[in-house]
Each structure stands twice: as C-alpha cells, then as structure tokens.
Design a protein around this motif. Sequence first.
Motif, mmCIF file in Angstrom:
data_model
loop_
_atom_site.group_PDB
_atom_site.id
_atom_site.type_symbol
_atom_site.label_atom_id
_atom_site.label_comp_id
_atom_site.label_asym_id
_atom_site.label_seq_id
_atom_site.Cartn_x
_atom_site.Cartn_y
_atom_site.Cartn_z
ATOM 1 N N SER A 34 -0.068 -9.317 -2.635
ATOM 2 C CA SER A 34 -0.667 -7.996 -2.808
ATOM 3 C C SER A 34 0.383 -6.945 -3.132
ATOM 4 C CB SER A 34 -1.431 -7.609 -1.542
ATOM 5 O OG SER A 34 -0.632 -7.851 -0.406
ATOM 6 N N LEU A 35 1.560 -7.080 -2.564
ATOM 7 C CA LEU A 35 2.592 -6.087 -2.838
ATOM 8 C C LEU A 35 2.994 -6.146 -4.317
ATOM 9 C CD1 LEU A 35 4.456 -3.908 -1.820
ATOM 10 C CD2 LEU A 35 6.068 -5.648 -1.078
ATOM 11 N N GLY A 36 3.176 -7.357 -4.801
ATOM 12 C CA GLY A 36 3.528 -7.528 -6.210
ATOM 13 C C GLY A 36 2.466 -6.951 -7.120
ATOM 14 N N LEU A 37 1.220 -7.263 -6.797
ATOM 15 C CA LEU A 37 0.146 -6.750 -7.645
ATOM 16 C C LEU A 37 0.027 -5.236 -7.513
ATOM 17 C CD1 LEU A 37 -2.179 -7.171 -9.601
ATOM 18 C CD2 LEU A 37 -3.673 -7.708 -7.671
ATOM 19 N N GLY A 38 0.223 -4.730 -6.281
ATOM 20 C CA GLY A 38 0.141 -3.285 -6.074
ATOM 21 C C GLY A 38 1.158 -2.548 -6.936
ATOM 22 N N ILE A 39 2.363 -3.058 -6.941
ATOM 23 C CA ILE A 39 3.416 -2.428 -7.743
ATOM 24 C C ILE A 39 3.067 -2.525 -9.234
ATOM 25 C CG2 ILE A 39 5.851 -2.611 -8.423
ATOM 26 C CD1 ILE A 39 6.390 -3.620 -5.525
ATOM 27 N N ASP A 40 2.657 -3.695 -9.616
ATOM 28 C CA ASP A 40 2.286 -3.925 -11.003
ATOM 29 C C ASP A 40 1.147 -2.983 -11.421
ATOM 30 O OD1 ASP A 40 1.965 -4.992 -13.472
ATOM 31 O OD2 ASP A 40 1.228 -6.950 -12.816
ATOM 32 N N MET A 41 0.161 -2.878 -10.564
ATOM 33 C CA MET A 41 -0.981 -2.002 -10.868
ATOM 34 C C MET A 41 -0.518 -0.563 -11.015
ATOM 35 S SD MET A 41 -4.216 -3.624 -10.152
ATOM 36 C CE MET A 41 -5.174 -2.576 -9.091
ATOM 37 N N GLU A 42 0.312 -0.115 -10.111
ATOM 38 C CA GLU A 42 0.730 1.281 -10.169
ATOM 39 C C GLU A 42 1.524 1.537 -11.451
ATOM 40 O OE1 GLU A 42 1.886 2.768 -6.409
ATOM 41 O OE2 GLU A 42 2.340 4.774 -7.160
ATOM 42 N N LYS A 43 2.334 0.567 -11.829
ATOM 43 C CA LYS A 43 3.111 0.728 -13.059
ATOM 44 C C LYS A 43 2.230 0.656 -14.297
ATOM 45 C CE LYS A 43 7.643 -0.206 -11.407
ATOM 46 N NZ LYS A 43 8.818 -1.060 -11.222
ATOM 47 N N THR A 44 1.150 -0.086 -14.183
ATOM 48 C CA THR A 44 0.243 -0.214 -15.324
ATOM 49 C C THR A 44 -0.645 1.015 -15.484
ATOM 50 O OG1 THR A 44 0.168 -2.573 -14.835
ATOM 51 C CG2 THR A 44 -1.500 -1.735 -16.358
ATOM 52 N N PHE A 45 -1.070 1.557 -14.380
ATOM 53 C CA PHE A 45 -2.131 2.559 -14.465
ATOM 54 C C PHE A 45 -1.678 3.996 -14.280
ATOM 55 C CE2 PHE A 45 -4.392 -1.395 -13.405
ATOM 56 C CZ PHE A 45 -5.215 -1.440 -14.514
ATOM 57 N N TRP A 46 -0.430 4.215 -13.899
ATOM 58 C CA TRP A 46 -0.024 5.593 -13.598
ATOM 59 C C TRP A 46 -0.206 6.475 -14.831
ATOM 60 C CZ3 TRP A 46 3.681 8.604 -16.000
ATOM 61 C CH2 TRP A 46 4.602 7.967 -16.829
ATOM 62 N N GLY A 47 -0.436 7.728 -14.564
ATOM 63 C CA GLY A 47 -0.478 8.687 -15.663
ATOM 64 C C GLY A 47 -1.851 8.894 -16.263
ATOM 65 N N ALA A 48 -2.813 8.025 -15.920
ATOM 66 C CA ALA A 48 -4.140 8.168 -16.528
ATOM 67 C C ALA A 48 -4.908 9.303 -15.852
ATOM 68 C CB ALA A 48 -4.904 6.859 -16.379
ATOM 69 N N TRP A 49 -5.435 10.200 -16.648
ATOM 70 C CA TRP A 49 -6.276 11.269 -16.098
ATOM 71 C C TRP A 49 -7.680 10.744 -15.905
ATOM 72 C CZ3 TRP A 49 -3.507 15.017 -14.262
ATOM 73 C CH2 TRP A 49 -2.314 15.391 -14.895
ATOM 74 N N THR A 50 -8.305 11.165 -14.826
ATOM 75 C CA THR A 50 -9.634 10.650 -14.477
ATOM 76 C C THR A 50 -10.529 11.833 -14.090
ATOM 77 O OG1 THR A 50 -8.563 10.174 -12.354
ATOM 78 C CG2 THR A 50 -9.010 8.303 -13.761
ATOM 79 N N PRO A 51 -11.842 11.647 -14.045
ATOM 80 C CA PRO A 51 -12.726 12.781 -13.723
ATOM 81 C C PRO A 51 -12.377 13.430 -12.371
ATOM 82 C CG PRO A 51 -14.019 10.968 -14.570
ATOM 83 C CD PRO A 51 -12.618 10.444 -14.394
ATOM 84 N N HIS A 52 -12.004 12.614 -11.423
ATOM 85 C CA HIS A 52 -11.549 13.116 -10.126
ATOM 86 C C HIS A 52 -10.426 12.171 -9.737
ATOM 87 C CE1 HIS A 52 -11.585 15.034 -6.254
ATOM 88 N NE2 HIS A 52 -12.738 15.628 -6.445
ATOM 89 N N LYS A 53 -9.788 12.422 -8.629
ATOM 90 C CA LYS A 53 -8.673 11.529 -8.312
ATOM 91 C C LYS A 53 -9.138 10.088 -8.141
ATOM 92 C CE LYS A 53 -8.627 13.445 -3.692
ATOM 93 N NZ LYS A 53 -7.736 14.277 -2.909
ATOM 94 N N PHE A 54 -8.263 9.181 -8.404
ATOM 95 C CA PHE A 54 -8.628 7.770 -8.410
ATOM 96 C C PHE A 54 -7.591 6.993 -7.622
ATOM 97 C CE2 PHE A 54 -9.241 3.514 -10.011
ATOM 98 C CZ PHE A 54 -10.595 3.447 -10.267
ATOM 99 N N LYS A 55 -8.019 6.452 -6.481
ATOM 100 C CA LYS A 55 -7.084 5.772 -5.597
ATOM 101 C C LYS A 55 -7.346 4.276 -5.598
ATOM 102 C CE LYS A 55 -6.520 9.845 -2.800
ATOM 103 N NZ LYS A 55 -6.627 10.514 -1.504
ATOM 104 N N MET A 56 -6.285 3.537 -5.460
ATOM 105 C CA MET A 56 -6.452 2.091 -5.468
ATOM 106 C C MET A 56 -5.785 1.468 -4.235
ATOM 107 S SD MET A 56 -6.293 1.073 -9.423
ATOM 108 C CE MET A 56 -5.051 1.950 -10.301
ATOM 109 N N GLY A 57 -6.228 0.279 -3.929
ATOM 110 C CA GLY A 57 -5.646 -0.434 -2.806
ATOM 111 C C GLY A 57 -5.606 -1.923 -3.121
ATOM 112 N N VAL A 58 -4.582 -2.591 -2.645
ATOM 113 C CA VAL A 58 -4.500 -4.040 -2.826
ATOM 114 C C VAL A 58 -4.134 -4.657 -1.485
ATOM 115 C CG1 VAL A 58 -3.466 -5.936 -4.114
ATOM 116 C CG2 VAL A 58 -3.638 -3.678 -5.173
ATOM 117 N N SER A 59 -5.002 -5.505 -0.987
ATOM 118 C CA SER A 59 -4.743 -6.173 0.288
ATOM 119 C C SER A 59 -4.569 -7.666 0.059
ATOM 120 C CB SER A 59 -5.919 -5.971 1.255
ATOM 121 O OG SER A 59 -6.179 -4.599 1.436
ATOM 122 N N GLY A 60 -3.729 -8.273 0.869
ATOM 123 C CA GLY A 60 -3.414 -9.678 0.668
ATOM 124 C C GLY A 60 -4.400 -10.662 1.274
ATOM 125 N N CYS A 61 -5.243 -10.170 2.168
ATOM 126 C CA CYS A 61 -6.252 -11.045 2.739
ATOM 127 C C CYS A 61 -7.359 -10.172 3.302
ATOM 128 C CB CYS A 61 -5.654 -11.929 3.839
ATOM 129 S SG CYS A 61 -5.625 -11.165 5.472
#
Lengths: 118, 814
Positions: free
Chosen positions: B653-680
């Motif tokens: 999950s940590l690897g994917l979390g970092i990857d996701m943040e690097k992939t998705f940062w900077g995108a403007w959205t209608p309201h704030k958009f939060k993500m979470g990645v859990s390992g189990c």
Amino acid sequence: MNTSTPTWTDVGHLDDLPKPGGRKLRTAAGDIALFRTSDDEVFALADKCPHRGGPLSQGMVYGRRVQCCMHGYNIDLASGVAVAPDAGQATPYAVKVADGRIYVDLASATAGCACAGI
Amino acid sequence: MKEKLVLVGNGMAGVRFLEELLAVAADKYDITVFGDEPHGNYNRILLSHVLSGEKQFDDTVLNPESWYIDNGITLLAGRKAVAINRGRRQVIAADGTIVDYDRLMLATGAKPLALQLPGGHLRNVLTFRNIAEVEEMLRVAKPGRNAVVIGGGLLGLEAAWGLARRGMNVSVLHLMDRLMERQLDAPAAGLLKRSLEERGLSVLLSAETQGIVGSGKVEGVRLRDGRTLAADLVVVAVGIQPNTELARQSGIQCERGILVNETMQTFDPRVYAIGECVEHKGQTYGLVAPLFKQAKVAANQLAGAGFARFEDSVMATKLKITGIDLYSAGNFTGGEGFEELVMEDPARGIYKKLVIRDNKLAGALLYGDTENESWYYDMMRDGSNVSELRDGLLFGKGHGGDAGHSGHMALAAMPDETEVCGCNGISKGAIIKAITEKGLFTLEEVRAHTKASASCGSCTGKVEQILAFTLGGDYSAAPKEKPLCECTDHSHAQVRQAIREQHLTSIREVMNFLEWKTPDGCPKCRPALNFYVIASWPAEAKDDPLARVHNERVHANIQQDGSYSVVPRCWGGLTNAKELRVVAEIAERHGVPVKITGGQRLAIPFIKKEDLPKVWKELADNDMMSGFAYGKAVRSVKSCVGKGLCRWGTQDSLGLGIDMEKTFWGAWTPHKFKMGVSGCPRNCAESTIKDFGAVGVDSGWEIHVAGTCGVRVRPTDLLTKVATAEEVKEYAAAFLQLYREEGHYMERSSAWIERAGLGYVKHKIVECETNRKALAERFFAAQKHAQVDPWVERGAQGALPEEYAMLEIADMAA
Ligand code: SRM
Ligand SMILES: Cc1cc2nc3c(=O)[nH]c(=O)nc-3n(C[C@H](O)[C@H](O)[C@H](O)COP(=O)(O)OP(=O)(O)OC[C@H]3O[C@@H](n4cnc5c(N)ncnc54)[C@H](O)[C@@H]3O)c2cc1C
Ligand code: SF4
Ligand code: FES
C-alpha cells in the motif's frame, strides 16, 4: 466631516493593482487595502474586515464589492459598509488616480466613518 | 386477413393487455373492446386521490379515446356485454350489438360486495369502485355533513380519508377488532388507528352494522349495540368479489373467479381471462401488480409467442393516505417455524416486523418508515438468504454506522434489479435505461415510457430521484433547477454544456456567450467557471488566479492572524531525514512549530505572506513541492505501511500510495479529492472514508469511492475489485475524470455520487471498459498540463510578485 484640505500621498501605480483585485498598502498608521475594479475605479479601505478583522486586501473583488477571504463578508468598496444581512463598516479612505498614479489621503481615515471603533 | 380479438372489460388489466399485445404484435388482430363505463381507460387506483381532491379525474386517464383510434381499436364505450355465443363465437351487448371473435379476452374486474341489510338500497348508500360513484359521493360530501364508512380495509380507509379531507365528519365501522386485518398485525393496526384518529376520523372496531335507516335517502346507520350514527352518506367497502356474471352465463367454468391456467386460458381455448375476475390455482387477486403480470403473459400467448407463464408472486400492499406510510407484504403473521424480528418506536410512530423462515424473508410489515420496502421486497421475491444481514436487517439497507445516509442514497446504492414500481414491476435499471436511451427528462415521460409510478403513484418520489441522479446535471434543464448563482439563469449543467459545445476557454467567453448579468460575476460563479473551463479544455484554458478562492490563489492556507501555513508534499506520507531537516530548518528560522496534519503531512504554520516565496524556494530547492493542502484538487494520498513492513499486509500500500500521489497530484477537481491506500482490510489508512480508496486483499485491491468524513460522514461505496495496482490507477483516473466532468463545483464526490447514482457510475466505469479507458485517457491527457508546481513558479521563478509583496510608501510620513 473632515473639512481640512486633503493631503495626497502617492502610493503606487494603477498597474501595481490586479484587475479586478486588491493589494495591501503598509502605512505607519496601519494597513490599507487598495482595490481596483474591472473598470479601473480605485478604492481604499482600512485593511480590516468589520467581522473579525480579516485582511480585506486579500479578498475577491467583483463589481464594486470585495468578499472577505476569511468568512465571506461582502463589503461595498466605496463606503466600506457590509452588504446585508451582514452588518458593520470598514473605514474608508479618500483616494484618487491621476496620470496612472494612485493617491491616498492618509488623514481621511475617520471621514464619513460611522464606526471608527471597529 | 387479421384475426378478430374482442376484449370485454375496458379496465386496468384489459387495456394493459392491449398495450402489451400492441407492443409485440401490432398487426395481428382487429380489436374490439366492450366497456361498461362510458370512458376510455382510467387509473382506478387513483380514485382515492380524486375523492380526496388531490387529483382530478383528468389526471387519472390512462388511455383517452384518441388512443383507441390511433391504434385502430374499436371502442364500444358504455356498452355492456350480456352474452357470449361460444358456438358462433359472438359477443352480444345489451343494446343488441353483436361482434364476432376468433379470440375473446374477459377482463371484467370485480364487484364490490353488497351489504345484505335493511336499507341497503337507500339513496346515498354507495360502494367505491368507479368514477361514477366517486362523483356521486362528491355531490353529497359537503363540509360538516356526516359520513359512515362500513369496512376498515384498504378501500374503506381510503374512502374515509378522502371524505374527511372534503370536510365531512367520518366514522369508520369495522367488524373486526383491528383495521386492515388482512394486511396488518395488532400493533401496526393500533398505530394506524391512532394516526387516523389524530387526523379526526372516528374508528369503531368490532362494530356490527344492523341496518341502514332513512326514508328515500340515508339518514343513519344502526349498530347491533343499539347506537345509531347519523349519516348523510354511507360508503360500503366490505370487500370485492370477482365479476364472473358473463362468463358463468356463457358456460365458462368458474369457481370464485373464472378459472384459468398459467397461460391465462379458460376452459374454452378461444377464451382467455385476466384481472380481478380470474382465479388461478385457487387464488384471486385484488391489486394491480399481479394483474399486470397476467396481462403480459396473456399478450405473449395471444401474440403467438407462447412461452410466458403466470406465477404467483409476493403480494405487497401500500395504503395511499397522505402522511401515513404503511407497507405490508408476504406472510407477516408468522407462526410455527417462523421467526419474527420486531422493532417498535411508539413515540415516533414506527413499527417494523420482519418474518423469517429458513433464513429467508417471508414477510414484512412496515409502519411509519417504509424506506426499505423495495429492499425487503426484492429479498422476498428472490428468496435471498438473510442470515448474514440479520443484525442490521430491521434497520434497513443503509445500516452501517452512517451519519449521512439519506433515502436518496439508499436508492442510489440499490442494485439495478431492485423493483421501484411495485405495481408495474419496473426495476431501477429499466427506468435508468429508458431515461438514457430514450432521452427522457420529466416524470411524465418516464411514466409514459415505462409505466413506472403511473399506477398507484406511491413510488413517484423514487422515480423522481432516479431521474435526478440519472440525468445528473441535465435534470437541471427543468426550470425548477437552480441557477448557478444570481449572476445567471443557467444551471451548473447548462453552463458546462455551453463550455463544451461552444468551445469556450475563458471565463470572459462564458460570461459573454451566456449573457452574464453582472460584469465580473461573483465569488460564487467565478471560481466555478474557472474550474469548468480548465476541466473542459485543459490544454487551452488559462487559469485566472483572480477567479480563485483565496487559498488557491495564493497556494497556501490563510490563518486566523493573516499568516499562512505551508504544507509540502510528503509522497504517500513517507518522509526522510533530509526532508525533515529542511522543514526543521525553515521552522527554526521563522521561529514556528511544525504540525503533523490529519492527512499525514508536515505543516509549517505562521508564515507571513511576503515570506512565502522564500520558503517555497527553499523547499523546491530540496525537491519538496506544494502539497495542495489548500486546493479543490487532488490532495494527499494517505497510506499505511503495508506488505513491506506490516505483518498483516497483503499488498504494497505504501508503494501504491506514493505512486498514486505522484500520478495524480496537481489535478483540479470540483471539490477537494482525498485518497487512501490500505494494505489489508484492517484499513489503517482509513481508505473507506476517502473520495477514492484502495484496500488490499489477498487477490488484489478493493476499490472504494465517494467517502468523506468532513462536515458529514459517509463511508465509501464499493465500486469493484481488481487484481493489480495498475488497474487501481486506471480506475482512479476514470473516477476522477468522471467526477471532474460531471460534478458541480463545490460538490464533494460523495454528494455527486448521490446525485448521479452509484449504478450510473458503475455503469460508466466498471461495466463499460471502453468508457473507463477513454475517461482515464482524458484524465492523463489533462495531467500533462496540470502538473506544474505552483511553488516553483512563484518561489524559484519569482512569478506574481504583486501577489506576495505589499505596497509600501516610499517616504512614509512619521
Ligand atoms: C491542516 C489540516 C488540519 C491538521 O492540522 O491536521 C486541515 C486544515 C484545514 N482544513 Fe481540513 N485539514 C486537514 C485535514 C482534514 C480532514 C482529515 C483528512 O484529510 O484525513 C478532513 C475530513 C476528511 C474529508 O475531507 O472528508 C478535513 C475536512 C475539512 C473540511 C470539510 C470538507 C467537507 O467536504 O466536509 C474543510 C472545509 C472545506 O474544504 O470547504 C476543511 C478546511 C480546512 C482549512 C483549509 C480551512 C480553510 O479553508 O482555511 C484548514 C486550513 C488550516 C491551516 O492552517 O492550514 N477541512 N480536513 C489537515 C490537512 C490535511 C492534509 O495534510 O492534507
Ligand atoms: C378506490 C380504489 C383504490 C385502489 N387502490 C389500489 C392500490 O393502491 N393498489 C393496487 O394495486 N390496487 C388498487 N385498487 C385495485 C385495482 O384498481 C384493481 O385491482 C384493478 O383495477 C383491477 O383491474 P381489472 O381490469 O381486473 O378490473 P377493472 O379495472 O375494474 O376493470 C373492469 C372493467 O370491466 C368493465 N366490465 C365489467 N363487466 C363488463 C361487461 N359485461 N361488459 C362490459 N364491460 C364490463 C367494468 O365496468 C370495468 O370498467 C384499488 C381499487 C379501487 C376501487
Ligand atoms: S477542523 Fe479544520 S477547519 Fe476546523 S479549525 Fe480545525 S483545521 Fe480549521
Ligand atoms: S473576518 Fe472578514 S468575514 Fe470574517
């Protein structure tokens, strides 16, 4: 009313202000918010929102109003009066533009202000 | 040559049969209809509302006479069929009309049971079956007059309520010791009685009528106990009986009703029968839902297809009295071998009882809160095993620690098969399909195309909600949809549409094209328009910083005292000695603390505005960029340590979390958009309250969407399960993009999904792979223009000095 003749201080160029927008002017007597509307009218108010003292210079200017960035009071730029249903007034300053330069009468702070106490 | 089909009985079942038949075999028959009543076909169910004044007769018309003409049907309205000559295959009417048939359909409905009592013939003693009787009631029903309704079943109570609404003093006499004994148990019946009494009705139980008194017209009702109640009007609603008169006389086999097999055929193979007049496997019917099924089966048979069979299904009843929610279905009495789950809240007037047998729901009785009726109905119909749901069953579908679940949401979350319109057996999916395929916009159109809510109308609210969330913004096209703000008459959806269709790439162009009423717009519309043009035309639209709300404009969060907090990225919540050192040094230099935020980041508070560019430069020089903690944008991706560290972790999950943040940062959205990645599924990153969450499981990842825990708490909906991290990113991109394209500005994904419908979102993202890929592609194309670190621009490159430096007076007077 203040009856003495105004003393104009050059505070900057019109193009120093975003359009439409505001900017903070630091003075010895406190911060003043300068505003420029989309048709190049310029206004000056004490940079203190009548609500809880937020910096009006940081708000969004639209028409002849600014919306305080803190909690959204809408303030009439000419009078400093908050648009109903909110109440209160920010202290207005006399301001003029000549040859693209902006002049403020720094001593005019209390002129016409019904609520200098805020 | 066409075959000749004759229908006797121009009522709800008969005409529904014709509609079904025309839909599958429009040209097979020459059709003639005998109708006793002098109209086209109307919705009998709504007579209750005509009586109460909530509807006019015109509102109840289902098929006006023009419908018959348009479909080439000969309507003999006002003509009663009195005989069938089965040898000659002719139907004979009272006025002598004779019509030949090849096939005959009997749909003669039912007759109200008459009271075999003295005085039953008096004027103003009426039954409640057709519009003529309702009109007669209304002639007598004047405020202040007295009405007595004999019979406390569904019809009697609806009649009583209608008359009470017309201002009459109404008493209901019921022979049994509780109301609606066929649909209610004692506690529910007690609550109903109380509600009716609160509405001013008087209810007399165990009341046996001895006779009706009056000379010429009715004056009172005498009870066995000696009392006489004054009455200007008496409505007898003690039950109905299949109308088999014509069939019996013609030698067609009848018992209680006309006997039919599961193809709706009578003992005479040329003669079919449907509706309240029939008896199938010993059962007769008095509600439209099963009758409409019969109509469909008969149409299938007469069209020559011959495969449909009629089967009994669970019967459900609702009482149509405004403000009283009552639902009863299946076996609610229980008994030997049945278990009962009961919830009572007399103070709030709520009573629910579920009856279970062999882990299946056998019956439901809901009073005061009928929110979950469709859910229960589906489980009864499908014979679902409910043992796992048992704990929460009584609380309904939304049960699960939610603060925000509204009825709307429950509906949005329901599977497509869920039956919404019980009368017509129309599922949520069928309604959505009709709306999207046929381009429907109004309730009327949905009724016309699907029949949903066209019968008893009790599901109208649900159908409207489905319309609203299916059309999403487009439903706004209806005038009642609110304009975006006071500067325009256009709604969010209309504005977005114009931006797309007219290729508008700046706020100014939008305002000009849509004739904005104010020169600059206002703090409500300007940020919205800025977002809409950027989201629609990422390569072309230019950001207007002056149209951004303050924090976004300055790329930091303003604080109480006018200073700012600076929250750099901390990919996936992972940091290191070097970054900590950088942050520590900045904090030390400015004499401020460091706050660990709720989003697993480090915040440096109390930075003066004029110092921001300096601080940013220092961060940027050390590869730390803006965390966008101020933006209506992709925020932090909260992650737990996962597989590499945690003994329970099933995925990285940590690897994917970092990857996701690097992939998705900077995108403007209608309201704030939060993500979470859990390992189990222990879910330490709280992924199930994020706008997008991924939860690792042994076989891959569960994808959760549209959660929040801000102003309100809403757990996510499970979107789907995927096998790989790449797929998680594809789904995230697709979900983000759909939300960006369709969410209203300032609408969190949680609010958006409740408007759009989980089913809709699933359809777009899960079911349709092409669409998912197209959405993801659009997202990544936009990212190319979005991933520019604003802090680098403003700090290292010194952009926008007029924003961060204040004006000072050169020769300041002392
Ligand atoms: C810094 C932080 C609090 C902290 O010290 O931990 C924070 C600070 C602020 N939050 Fe938050 N929120 C912070 C985590 C949260 C969380 C928890 C989380 O993200 O895990 C929530 C609830 C989760 C959620 O959003 O669903 C949260 C729900 C809100 C909301 C309500 C949003 C909603 O849709 O209900 C607002 C108001 C808004 O955005 O309109 C808000 C607004 C704010 C603002 C930006 C208020 C403002 O407009 O100025 C605060 C800025 C203060 C400052 O000095 O920076 N903050 N805020 C957290 C930064 C998170 C991060 O690192 O990115
Ligand atoms: C006030 C009221 C409220 C109701 N509320 C509900 C409800 O909420 N939900 C629900 O599911 N059901 C409700 N019902 C029941 C529902 O209306 C019936 O189940 C349905 O109308 C039966 O359809 P049908 O075609 O069998 O009979 P009908 O609709 O009665 O049609 C039969 C038609 O045949 C005609 N006819 C009979 N004999 C002859 C003949 N010999 N020649 C020519 N024409 C003839 C009759 O005049 C009648 O028009 C309600 C009924 C009433 C009266
Ligand atoms: S909860 Fe968020 S918005 Fe409220 S005071 Fe704390 S940081 Fe500020
Ligand atoms: S301080 Fe300006 S609105 Fe509150």
